[in-house]
Write a protein that holds these residues in place. Structure first.
Motif, PDB file in Angstrom:
ATOM      1  N   SER A  19       0.829  -1.209   0.000  1.00  0.00           N
ATOM      2  CA  SER A  19       0.000   0.000   0.000  1.00  0.00           C
ATOM      3  C   SER A  19       0.864   1.261   0.000  1.00  0.00           C
ATOM      4  O   SER A  19       0.581   2.232  -0.716  1.00  0.00           O
ATOM      5  N   PHE A  45      -5.744   3.302  -7.999  1.00  0.00           N
ATOM      6  CA  PHE A  45      -6.742   2.357  -7.482  1.00  0.00           C
ATOM      7  C   PHE A  45      -7.855   3.134  -6.800  1.00  0.00           C
ATOM      8  O   PHE A  45      -7.637   4.222  -6.259  1.00  0.00           O
ATOM      9  N   THR A  46      -9.042   2.543  -6.798  1.00  0.00           N
ATOM     10  CA  THR A  46     -10.105   2.975  -5.894  1.00  0.00           C
ATOM     11  C   THR A  46     -10.225   1.915  -4.815  1.00  0.00           C
ATOM     12  O   THR A  46     -10.210   0.716  -5.108  1.00  0.00           O
ATOM     13  N   ARG A  47     -10.311   2.329  -3.573  1.00  0.00           N
ATOM     14  CA  ARG A  47     -10.316   1.405  -2.440  1.00  0.00           C
ATOM     15  C   ARG A  47     -11.648   1.511  -1.712  1.00  0.00           C
ATOM     16  O   ARG A  47     -12.070   2.608  -1.353  1.00  0.00           O
ATOM     17  N   SER A  48     -12.283   0.341  -1.479  1.00  0.00           N
ATOM     18  CA  SER A  48     -13.549   0.333  -0.738  1.00  0.00           C
ATOM     19  C   SER A  48     -13.783  -1.051  -0.165  1.00  0.00           C
ATOM     20  O   SER A  48     -13.665  -2.052  -0.873  1.00  0.00           O
ATOM     21  N   ARG A  58     -12.165  -3.150   1.702  1.00  0.00           N
ATOM     22  CA  ARG A  58     -11.063  -4.105   1.535  1.00  0.00           C
ATOM     23  C   ARG A  58     -10.873  -4.572   0.094  1.00  0.00           C
ATOM     24  O   ARG A  58     -10.122  -5.510  -0.168  1.00  0.00           O
ATOM     25  N   ARG A  59     -11.555  -3.947  -0.851  1.00  0.00           N
ATOM     26  CA  ARG A  59     -11.383  -4.285  -2.259  1.00  0.00           C
ATOM     27  C   ARG A  59     -10.675  -3.145  -2.965  1.00  0.00           C
ATOM     28  O   ARG A  59     -10.817  -1.975  -2.584  1.00  0.00           O
ATOM     29  N   VAL A  60      -9.918  -3.492  -3.980  1.00  0.00           N
ATOM     30  CA  VAL A  60      -9.250  -2.475  -4.784  1.00  0.00           C
ATOM     31  C   VAL A  60      -9.601  -2.694  -6.244  1.00  0.00           C
ATOM     32  O   VAL A  60      -9.673  -3.833  -6.714  1.00  0.00           O
TER      33      VAL A  60
END
Length: 299
Positions: free
Chosen positions: A37, A52-55, A57-59
């Motif tokens: 990260s 990346f878009t992070r939400s 725990r998913r990327v």
């Protein structure tokens, strides 16, 4: 002088984007997820854009991230290939393959001598079990040939080895010369417990009523075929497994031309996405595909 961001940050981004997971990237690069990260964030700061878009725990890759990955992955593949070509060559290279016992004994095993003649520098180390394996946890395995159905898993590439014909097979002594369409219901039906196509599926596909009586069953295709050869009854199995018995006349396809053929993709070639550029895996994959297509043409 080249103006580039740090190589570790590019490697971290490429692995995370290719595997769609910071955790899997960390395992591949022997780092912690927080280190991945941090490297990705430093790269985003360098480019002043989100990769990346992070939400939850998913990327997911942004458009900028997808453009960067499309360039980086081929570049790293070329660097890896160049380094491999310059590395000292070992006398022999091994490929660890896992598959089911029946696939090993009835199909792959008889073909391995031909593979070894074509690739004399590559040694096969084979293991087998009926249980599925996790390629991300079984690090000593290079390839797994799964049977039945395979769940999608991030970081693992899964490719079907072609459709297989599933047919009723029996000793010619059981069938006779005047076999009629309805006669199959009079035979003992041997159930192959691991086969994704069961007798009830076959009878339904052929618009026939399945007899209501107990069926002997076996948990290995090799045992099912051996029982059919011995005259116990009729087996519903992949023709791929019965090549030798059909060629020798020990088994015949019951009611050839009387029933609707059933074809399914039942064997799958699996390997880690991180090993996508591995030459030995690609060689074995291409050889297996050729052999599968040759069998399909012979049927």
């Amino acid at each position: 002088m080249r103006k580039l961001p740090s190589l570790p940050s590019l490697r971290a981004f490429e692995a995370a984007a290719r595997l769609q997971s910071f955790l899997l990237a960390a395992e591949e690069l022997h780092l912690t997820p927080s280190a991945i990260s941090h490297q990705v964030r430093s790269l985003e700061e360098y480019f002043d854009t989100r990769l990346f878009t992070r939400s939850n725990r998913r990327v997911e890759l942004t458009d900028s991230g997808r453009r960067l990955l499309a360039t980086l992955s081929p570049a790293f593949d070329m660097i890896e290939e160049a380094c491999r070509d310059l590395s000292p060559k070992t006398a022999a290279e091994s490929l660890s393959v896992h598959c089911t016992p029946s696939f090993a004994s009835k199909w792959l095993g008889p073909r391995l001598p031909a593979f070894m003649r074509e690739y004399p520098g590559l040694t096969i180390r084979m293991s087998s079990s009926a249980e599925p394996v996790n390629m991300l946890k079984e690090g000593e395995l290079d390839v797994a040939i799964a049977y039945g159905s395979v769940r999608a898993q991030a970081g693992v590439v899964v490719e079907a080895l072609g459709a297989e014909r599933i047919a009723p097979l029996a000793s010619p002594r059981l069938v006779g010369d005047r076999f009629q369409r309805e006669d199959i219901a009079k035979l003992t039906l041997i159930e192959s417990k691991l086969n994704p196509v069961r007798w009830r599926d076959w009878f339904r596909e052929n618009s026939l009523k399945m007899p209501d009586r107990p069926q002997p069953s076996f948990d290995r295709a090799a045992l099912v075929l051996a029982a059919a050869v011995d005259g116990l009854g009729v087996a519903l199995e992949s023709v791929r497994f019965a090549e030798r018995e059909l060629a020798s006349g020990e088994l015949v396809i019951v009611g050839e031309g009387l029933y609707r053929p059933i074809e399914r993709e039942t064997h799958f070639f699996c390997y880690r996405a991180a090993d996508r550029s591995s030459r030995k895996i690609q060689q074995f994959h291409d050889w297996l595909v050729r052999e599968s297509r040759r069998l399909a043409c012979d049927e």
